[in-house]
Structures are given as structure tokens and as C-alpha cells.
Scaffold this motif. Sequence first.
Motif, PDB file in Angstrom:
ATOM      1  N   UNK A 246      15.816  17.628  -6.126  1.00 38.17           N
ATOM      2  CA  UNK A 246      14.975  18.770  -6.483  1.00 38.17           C
ATOM      3  C   UNK A 246      15.538  20.007  -5.793  1.00 38.17           C
ATOM      4  N   UNK A 247      15.785  21.060  -6.562  1.00 41.03           N
ATOM      5  CA  UNK A 247      16.298  22.317  -6.005  1.00 41.03           C
ATOM      6  C   UNK A 247      15.229  23.389  -6.176  1.00 41.03           C
ATOM      7  N   UNK A 248      14.860  24.009  -5.074  1.00 42.23           N
ATOM      8  CA  UNK A 248      13.892  25.107  -5.089  1.00 42.23           C
ATOM      9  C   UNK A 248      14.631  26.418  -4.906  1.00 42.23           C
ATOM     10  N   UNK A 249      14.425  27.356  -5.827  1.00 40.66           N
ATOM     11  CA  UNK A 249      15.083  28.656  -5.736  1.00 40.66           C
ATOM     12  C   UNK A 249      14.163  29.736  -6.271  1.00 40.66           C
ATOM     13  N   UNK A 250      14.664  30.956  -6.361  1.00 41.97           N
ATOM     14  CA  UNK A 250      13.823  32.066  -6.803  1.00 41.97           C
ATOM     15  C   UNK A 250      14.649  33.095  -7.544  1.00 41.97           C
ATOM     16  N   UNK A 251      14.045  33.718  -8.547  1.00 44.78           N
ATOM     17  CA  UNK A 251      14.686  34.827  -9.252  1.00 44.78           C
ATOM     18  C   UNK A 251      14.517  36.123  -8.458  1.00 44.78           C
ATOM     19  N   UNK A 252      15.464  37.031  -8.618  1.00 44.78           N
ATOM     20  CA  UNK A 252      15.351  38.317  -7.947  1.00 44.78           C
ATOM     21  C   UNK A 252      16.086  38.370  -6.617  1.00 44.78           C
ATOM     22  N   UNK A 253      15.921  39.476  -5.912  1.00 42.25           N
ATOM     23  CA  UNK A 253      16.679  39.735  -4.692  1.00 42.25           C
ATOM     24  C   UNK A 253      16.041  39.149  -3.437  1.00 42.25           C
ATOM     25  N   UNK A 254      14.769  38.757  -3.519  1.00 41.58           N
ATOM     26  CA  UNK A 254      14.057  38.202  -2.370  1.00 41.58           C
ATOM     27  C   UNK A 254      13.607  36.784  -2.718  1.00 41.58           C
ATOM     28  N   UNK A 255      13.870  35.837  -1.826  1.00 41.86           N
ATOM     29  CA  UNK A 255      13.416  34.464  -2.083  1.00 41.86           C
ATOM     30  C   UNK A 255      11.894  34.442  -2.128  1.00 41.86           C
ATOM     31  N   UNK A 256      11.252  34.913  -1.070  1.00 43.36           N
ATOM     32  CA  UNK A 256       9.800  35.108  -1.069  1.00 43.36           C
ATOM     33  C   UNK A 256       9.408  35.937   0.141  1.00 43.36           C
ATOM     34  N   UNK A 257       8.593  36.956  -0.113  1.00 44.65           N
ATOM     35  CA  UNK A 257       8.166  37.867   0.955  1.00 44.65           C
ATOM     36  C   UNK A 257       6.877  37.417   1.622  1.00 44.65           C
ATOM     37  N   UNK A 258       6.403  36.208   1.309  1.00 46.89           N
ATOM     38  CA  UNK A 258       5.170  35.739   1.921  1.00 46.89           C
ATOM     39  C   UNK A 258       3.981  35.958   1.026  1.00 46.89           C
ATOM     40  N   UNK A 259       2.830  36.239   1.624  1.00 43.08           N
ATOM     41  CA  UNK A 259       1.592  36.356   0.846  1.00 43.08           C
ATOM     42  C   UNK A 259       1.585  37.611  -0.013  1.00 43.08           C
ATOM     43  N   UNK A 260       1.039  37.475  -1.194  1.00 38.52           N
ATOM     44  CA  UNK A 260       0.860  38.578  -2.131  1.00 38.52           C
ATOM     45  C   UNK A 260      -0.076  39.634  -1.529  1.00 38.52           C
ATOM     46  N   UNK A 261       0.278  40.924  -1.690  1.00 38.12           N
ATOM     47  CA  UNK A 261      -0.534  42.000  -1.115  1.00 38.12           C
ATOM     48  C   UNK A 261      -1.940  42.022  -1.705  1.00 38.12           C
ATOM     49  N   UNK A 262      -2.054  41.799  -3.009  1.00 41.12           N
ATOM     50  CA  UNK A 262      -3.376  41.757  -3.641  1.00 41.12           C
ATOM     51  C   UNK A 262      -4.200  40.610  -3.074  1.00 41.12           C
ATOM     52  N   UNK A 263      -3.513  39.499  -2.823  1.00 42.08           N
ATOM     53  CA  UNK A 263      -4.204  38.341  -2.250  1.00 42.08           C
ATOM     54  C   UNK A 263      -4.666  38.641  -0.829  1.00 42.08           C
ATOM     55  N   UNK A 264      -3.854  39.347  -0.047  1.00 43.32           N
ATOM     56  CA  UNK A 264      -4.239  39.711   1.316  1.00 43.32           C
ATOM     57  C   UNK A 264      -5.480  40.604   1.317  1.00 43.32           C
ATOM     58  N   UNK A 265      -5.539  41.514   0.336  1.00 45.88           N
ATOM     59  CA  UNK A 265      -6.723  42.374   0.231  1.00 45.88           C
ATOM     60  C   UNK A 265      -7.963  41.532  -0.069  1.00 45.88           C
ATOM     61  N   UNK A 266      -7.784  40.571  -0.948  1.00 42.07           N
ATOM     62  CA  UNK A 266      -8.885  39.691  -1.331  1.00 42.07           C
ATOM     63  C   UNK A 266      -9.351  38.848  -0.147  1.00 42.07           C
ATOM     64  N   UNK A 267      -8.418  38.478   0.735  1.00 39.94           N
ATOM     65  CA  UNK A 267      -8.738  37.641   1.888  1.00 39.94           C
ATOM     66  C   UNK A 267      -9.824  38.256   2.772  1.00 39.94           C
ATOM     67  N   UNK A 268      -9.865  39.579   2.820  1.00 40.88           N
ATOM     68  CA  UNK A 268     -10.820  40.258   3.688  1.00 40.88           C
ATOM     69  C   UNK A 268     -12.269  39.948   3.310  1.00 40.88           C
ATOM     70  N   UNK A 269     -12.479  39.525   2.075  1.00 44.25           N
ATOM     71  CA  UNK A 269     -13.837  39.233   1.607  1.00 44.25           C
ATOM     72  C   UNK A 269     -14.098  37.736   1.438  1.00 44.25           C
TER      73      UNK A 269
END
Length: 270
Positions: free
Chosen positions: A63-86
Motif C-alpha cells: 500500500x502506497x500513501x501519497x498526496x497530490x499537490x505541493x504539500x503532503x498534508x498541512x495538518x488539520x483543516x482551518x475550517x475544521x479548527x474553527x468548528x472545534x471551538x464549538x
Amino acid sequence: MINQVRFITLELTMELLEYQLSERIASITINRPEKRNALNPELISALTIAFKTAVADDDVKVIVLKANGEVFSAGADLDYLKHLQNNTEDDNLTDTNLLKDLFLIIYRSSKIVIAQVEGHAIAGGCGLISVCDLIFSVPEAKFGYTEVRIGFIPAIVTCFLLRRIGEGRAKELLLSGELIAAQTAADYGLINFIYPKEEIAQAVESFARNFIQSVSANSVALGKELINSVQDLSLEDSLSLAVKMNVETRSSVDCKKGISAFLNKEKLKW
């Protein structure tokens, strides 16, 4: 011979993930380049389904895990982080268990899991590769667990990173939130191989092809189970488990086939 490639539609949002099977290699590609491949519950659920599918498929050996684009993964989604506050405590428990389950599926997979990292792997993205068996990276990639810089902790990955690189290095990375270069990550034992951008895909494929042809899938599954298990046991208990698994392996079809081929000087194709 034509390379047979099978694109598989899973019960997941294909906009988030691509799943491809070719000659016993399942490629799972994160596909949120416009969001720097950031993680959110939907993507984590999609990854979980994809890994479960690959692990259960007898046609898959790597099994090979990879990602499209220039960043493999920047961590948590910003929208998700905003949602976390509630979020309620139950919401946070559900989300945390989602990530825990994904990490365990990857870590305990009976198939070898290779991370092909062609961009920065940060916070949850770095956690994701930390539970893979082998990590190939480009020289430009940076790695780090930056959660402490926003008042959070990389709690789930801590349990795995201690096993991978030891307490001293784990404390350095987890408590400082600093990013490190690929070469430093290799020196620390976090990643395994470094290849230039133009060579990494071929390097991963060559490694996977050689692996598929040269080793027993049953031996890999049992070997991973033993490696993962003995770290939690006393020396005596770990040796007892090793004896049990050694006996089990000797009676397996793969072992008998492998010994026969060796004694008869036959080339074995796994």
C-alpha cells in the motif's frame, strides 16, 4: 505486457481521495491540494475506508500513501479548527477516535505501507506518515508536530512516535513544535529514504515491485504482528510469542514452498 491498472470507486468522496490498484500495489492518494491536503473528519473517514479496502484485498501486497499537490498534508483543516471551538466533549471524543482508528488500521496493517512524501508533512500530516512502515521523502520536505503552538497536543501520534524514534527524539519534536528538514528526519529515524522529486515515484515503485517478488506476504503479516506486539511485553512474554509465531510460520504453505525452492535451487515468485 500491458500494465493493468484498476481504478476503484469506494464508498467515499472521490474528490478527497484517489484509489488505484496496479499489479498488487494499492495507491491511496490524498486529493485536496487546494486545501494543502489538510485533514478533516470526512478525509479521515475516506482514508479509513480506503485502507480497510486495501488490507482486505488479497490482490494487494503493498500500500502506497501519497498526496497530490505541493504539500503532503498541512495538518488539520482551518475550517475544521474553527468548528472545534464549538465542539462538545462527545464531539471531540468521536473525532479523536476517528483518527485513532485510522492510525491503528495503518499501523496494524498486514500489508506493508509506504508513505511517498513529496511535500511538507506537518502536525496531523506528520502523524499520518509516522504510522506507516517506510517513508520515502524528497529533500525539500519538512516534518514536524506543531500542535503545541496552538495550545493543542499531538496525543494520538505520541503513542506511535515513541516506538519509532525513542523517547528523547520524540520529546524534542513533540514538545517543541519545531519543523525539521528531511535529512534531519532521516538521521532521527523518522523517515527511511530521500530521493529527488524527479526520482521518488520510480524509487517507490521499484522498491514495491522488488518487495512483491522477493518476500512472502504471510511472513510480512506475521513479522509485522510480532514487531508490533513484542514492544508491549516483557522479555519472557515476547520470547513466548516469538516461539509461537515461529512454529506457526514453519507450518505455513509459504514456508514449505520457500524451503523447497531454496533446496531445489529454484527461483521463487511470490
